[in-house]
Design a protein around this motif. Structure first.
Motif, mmCIF file in Angstrom:
data_model
loop_
_atom_site.group_PDB
_atom_site.id
_atom_site.type_symbol
_atom_site.label_atom_id
_atom_site.label_comp_id
_atom_site.label_asym_id
_atom_site.label_seq_id
_atom_site.Cartn_x
_atom_site.Cartn_y
_atom_site.Cartn_z
ATOM 1 N N PRO A 197 79.684 106.264 26.694
ATOM 2 C CA PRO A 197 80.129 106.204 25.143
ATOM 3 C C PRO A 197 80.638 107.368 24.473
ATOM 4 O O PRO A 197 80.277 108.279 23.921
ATOM 5 N N THR A 198 81.987 107.220 24.828
ATOM 6 C CA THR A 198 83.057 108.385 24.119
ATOM 7 C C THR A 198 83.831 107.206 22.919
ATOM 8 O O THR A 198 83.407 106.121 22.952
ATOM 9 N N PRO A 199 84.460 108.155 22.186
ATOM 10 C CA PRO A 199 85.080 107.347 20.725
ATOM 11 C C PRO A 199 86.149 106.171 21.300
ATOM 12 O O PRO A 199 86.125 105.099 20.987
ATOM 13 N N ASN A 200 86.472 106.235 22.615
ATOM 14 C CA ASN A 200 87.530 104.951 23.260
ATOM 15 C C ASN A 200 86.492 104.065 23.937
ATOM 16 O O ASN A 200 86.413 102.684 23.415
ATOM 17 N N GLY A 201 85.343 104.598 24.477
ATOM 18 C CA GLY A 201 84.437 103.726 25.305
ATOM 19 C C GLY A 201 83.507 102.717 24.146
ATOM 20 O O GLY A 201 83.623 101.585 24.363
ATOM 21 N N VAL A 202 83.103 103.368 23.031
ATOM 22 C CA VAL A 202 82.243 102.607 22.172
ATOM 23 C C VAL A 202 83.148 101.726 21.359
ATOM 24 O O VAL A 202 82.310 100.921 20.770
ATOM 25 N N LYS A 203 84.177 101.720 21.284
ATOM 26 C CA LYS A 203 85.111 100.669 20.534
ATOM 27 C C LYS A 203 84.439 99.235 21.284
ATOM 28 O O LYS A 203 84.162 98.157 20.463
ATOM 29 N N VAL A 204 84.641 99.187 22.616
ATOM 30 C CA VAL A 204 84.182 97.940 23.209
ATOM 31 C C VAL A 204 82.898 97.532 22.997
ATOM 32 O O VAL A 204 82.324 96.361 23.164
ATOM 33 N N ARG A 208 80.612 107.680 36.109
ATOM 34 C CA ARG A 208 80.311 108.932 35.935
ATOM 35 C C ARG A 208 81.520 109.821 35.969
ATOM 36 O O ARG A 208 82.026 109.839 37.033
ATOM 37 N N PHE A 209 81.742 110.179 34.884
ATOM 38 C CA PHE A 209 82.985 111.579 34.824
ATOM 39 C C PHE A 209 82.604 112.531 35.642
ATOM 40 O O PHE A 209 83.134 113.462 36.448
ATOM 41 N N ASP A 210 81.201 113.123 35.711
ATOM 42 C CA ASP A 210 81.033 114.312 36.570
ATOM 43 C C ASP A 210 81.107 114.003 37.979
ATOM 44 O O ASP A 210 81.202 115.117 38.781
ATOM 45 N N GLU A 268 83.912 109.426 38.870
ATOM 46 C CA GLU A 268 84.114 108.048 39.437
ATOM 47 C C GLU A 268 85.588 107.144 38.832
ATOM 48 O O GLU A 268 85.863 105.978 39.167
ATOM 49 N N GLN A 269 86.038 107.784 37.670
ATOM 50 C CA GLN A 269 87.184 107.020 37.084
ATOM 51 C C GLN A 269 88.472 107.225 38.067
ATOM 52 O O GLN A 269 89.485 106.633 37.618
ATOM 53 N N THR A 270 88.376 107.947 39.133
ATOM 54 C CA THR A 270 89.421 108.335 39.975
ATOM 55 C C THR A 270 89.217 107.418 41.468
ATOM 56 O O THR A 270 90.092 107.618 42.348
ATOM 57 N N ASN A 283 95.091 103.614 35.154
ATOM 58 C CA ASN A 283 95.380 104.764 34.499
ATOM 59 C C ASN A 283 93.963 105.783 34.473
ATOM 60 O O ASN A 283 94.104 106.906 33.570
ATOM 61 N N ASN A 284 93.038 105.522 35.093
ATOM 62 C CA ASN A 284 91.787 106.277 35.508
ATOM 63 C C ASN A 284 90.954 106.172 34.006
ATOM 64 O O ASN A 284 90.715 107.619 33.972
ATOM 65 N N LYS A 285 91.288 105.698 33.481
ATOM 66 C CA LYS A 285 90.468 105.823 32.162
ATOM 67 C C LYS A 285 89.610 104.544 31.625
ATOM 68 O O LYS A 285 90.025 103.459 31.821
ATOM 69 N N ILE A 286 88.530 105.165 31.113
ATOM 70 C CA ILE A 286 87.711 104.059 30.510
ATOM 71 C C ILE A 286 88.202 103.781 29.049
ATOM 72 O O ILE A 286 89.094 104.537 28.578
ATOM 73 N N PRO A 287 87.956 102.752 28.510
ATOM 74 C CA PRO A 287 87.202 101.583 29.059
ATOM 75 C C PRO A 287 87.739 100.906 29.547
ATOM 76 O O PRO A 287 89.027 100.322 29.450
ATOM 77 N N ALA A 288 87.116 99.819 30.506
ATOM 78 C CA ALA A 288 87.804 98.479 31.024
ATOM 79 C C ALA A 288 86.752 97.321 31.093
ATOM 80 O O ALA A 288 85.594 97.752 31.039
ATOM 81 N N PHE A 291 92.302 96.985 30.869
ATOM 82 C CA PHE A 291 92.316 98.252 30.617
ATOM 83 C C PHE A 291 92.803 98.333 29.257
ATOM 84 O O PHE A 291 93.639 97.815 28.693
ATOM 85 N N GLU A 292 92.804 99.639 28.632
ATOM 86 C CA GLU A 292 93.137 100.080 27.164
ATOM 87 C C GLU A 292 92.497 99.320 26.027
ATOM 88 O O GLU A 292 92.314 98.139 25.875
ATOM 89 N N SER A 293 91.763 100.202 25.407
ATOM 90 C CA SER A 293 90.839 99.591 24.292
ATOM 91 C C SER A 293 91.397 98.947 23.429
ATOM 92 O O SER A 293 90.765 97.689 23.046
ATOM 93 N N GLY A 294 92.737 98.873 23.061
ATOM 94 C CA GLY A 294 93.478 98.177 21.979
ATOM 95 C C GLY A 294 93.512 96.931 22.632
ATOM 96 O O GLY A 294 92.995 95.719 21.797
ATOM 97 N N GLN A 344 95.873 103.471 14.969
ATOM 98 C CA GLN A 344 94.701 103.911 15.574
ATOM 99 C C GLN A 344 95.300 104.553 16.959
ATOM 100 O O GLN A 344 94.963 105.475 17.367
ATOM 101 N N MET A 345 95.538 103.428 17.929
ATOM 102 C CA MET A 345 95.870 103.752 19.166
ATOM 103 C C MET A 345 97.126 104.765 19.442
ATOM 104 O O MET A 345 96.805 105.608 20.213
ATOM 105 N N GLY A 346 97.996 104.455 18.584
ATOM 106 C CA GLY A 346 99.279 105.559 18.564
ATOM 107 C C GLY A 346 99.201 106.860 17.832
ATOM 108 O O GLY A 346 99.806 107.844 18.390
HETATM 109 N N1 GSH Z 1 94.363 104.527 25.451
HETATM 110 C C1 GSH Z 1 93.306 104.731 26.260
HETATM 111 C C2 GSH Z 1 92.632 106.047 26.132
HETATM 112 C C3 GSH Z 1 91.227 105.980 27.070
HETATM 113 C C4 GSH Z 1 90.991 107.408 27.286
HETATM 114 O O1 GSH Z 1 91.276 108.343 27.013
HETATM 115 N N2 GSH Z 1 89.772 107.440 27.767
HETATM 116 C C5 GSH Z 1 88.956 108.733 28.419
HETATM 117 C C6 GSH Z 1 87.562 108.830 27.639
HETATM 118 S S1 GSH Z 1 87.672 108.718 26.021
HETATM 119 C C7 GSH Z 1 88.774 108.870 29.919
HETATM 120 O O2 GSH Z 1 88.650 107.793 30.273
HETATM 121 N N3 GSH Z 1 89.212 110.011 30.357
HETATM 122 C C8 GSH Z 1 88.888 110.166 31.571
HETATM 123 C C9 GSH Z 1 90.104 110.902 32.497
HETATM 124 O O3 GSH Z 1 91.192 110.918 31.826
HETATM 125 O O4 GSH Z 1 90.110 111.033 33.673
HETATM 126 C C10 GSH Z 1 92.474 103.416 25.551
HETATM 127 O O5 GSH Z 1 92.463 103.600 24.308
HETATM 128 O O6 GSH Z 1 91.683 102.785 26.445
#
Ligand code: GSH
Length: 238
Positions: A27-34, A51-53, A56-58, A68-73, A88-91, A122-124
């Motif tokens: 539930p980060t700003p990008n995650g909660v969009k979805v 779990r970022f701690d 798990e994203q890697t 790109n190892n980022k949430i959300p997906a 992947f990519e919230s947009g 927003q995305m850019g």
């Molecule tokens: N442009 C991507 C950005 C996503 C993003 O930055 N996610 C962060 C959390 S808000 C993340 O997963 N970070 C984990 C990491 O970089 O290892 C999107 O909008 O989906």
């Protein structure tokens, strides 16, 4: 019954309801969009916390759908043509879910591109710039003696907020009269900037009266309230 077992991601995050959209998020700003979008549309889904701690994203399982190892997906078992689709990519996810549900994006072509325009803004712009304010004001970068990087991102964020404020002085929501995916992309970031990042005063948020008014309206929506805490984080130990 839908079978998602061919998707490596379901090995780490098993699907209890494989017929539903699988959401992998935090539930980060990008995650909660979805999660907000899914709550707004009522599309059936199953949330999974990444779990970022535990990094798990890697993991190979997560990277199998989000390289790109980022949430959300997401993994939709019933994508185009009835075939599973991961994204992947919230947009991109917001656009996909808007098209799938035929909600939260105007049906007329001009309105649709206006919504996409503010989504891309927003995305850019807002996401990357506000994120840098977070780094230099709240996280590791706040220790840097040289404040010029912080000031650069604060100034750019302030400029972006002025663009949003002007727009919201002219129309009820970013894409026009109707609430849309552009608002779902943008307001979690504004909330985060002045809330979690504590940068409201730094960016002079009180100057942006339209932004504050529409943010308050956004935060009153029941689906937004629910989406902001999905997926639930585990309770702290003890
Ligand atoms: N442009 C991507 C950005 C996503 C993003 O930055 N996610 C962060 C959390 S808000 C993340 O997963 N970070 C984990 C990491 O970089 O290892 C999107 O909008 O989906």
């Amino acid at each position: 019954m839908t079978d998602l077992s061919a998707f490596p991601i379901t090995r780490r995050w098993p699907a209890a309801h494989p017929d539903r959209i699988q959401l992998y998020s935090v539930p980060t700003p990008n995650g909660v969009k979805v999660s907000i979008m899914l709550e707004e549309t009522g599309l059936p889904y199953e949330p999974h916390l990444v779990r970022f701690d535990a990094k798990e994203q890697t993991t190979p399982e997560f990277l199998s759908i989000s390289p790109n190892n980022k949430i959300p997906a997401i993994l939709d078992p019933s994508g185009p043509g009835g075939q599973p689709l991961s994204l992947f990519e919230s947009g991109a996810i917001l656009l996909y879910l808007a098209d799938k549900s035929k909600m939260l994006i105007p049906a007329d072509p001009a309105g649709r591109y206006t919504a996409i325009q503010w989504l891309m803004f927003q995305m850019g712009g807002i996401g990357p710039m506000f994120g840098q304010v977070g780094f230099f004001h709240k996280f590791a970068g706040k220790e840097y003696a040289d404040k010029r990087p912080r000031d650069r991102y604060v100034e750019e964020s302030r400029r972006l907020l002025a663009v949003v404020d002007k727009r919201l002085g002219e129309s009820a929501w970013l894409a026009g009269d109707a609430f849309s995916i552009a608002d779902i992309a943008t307001f979690p970031w504004i909330r985060n900037l002045i809330g979690f990042y504590g940068a409201g005063e730094l960016v002079g948020i009180d100057d942006f009266t339209h932004v504050k008014r529409v943010l308050a309206a956004f935060l009153e929506r029941p689906a937004v309230v629910r989406g902001l805490t999905i997926p639930a984080r585990p309770a702290p130990p003890g």
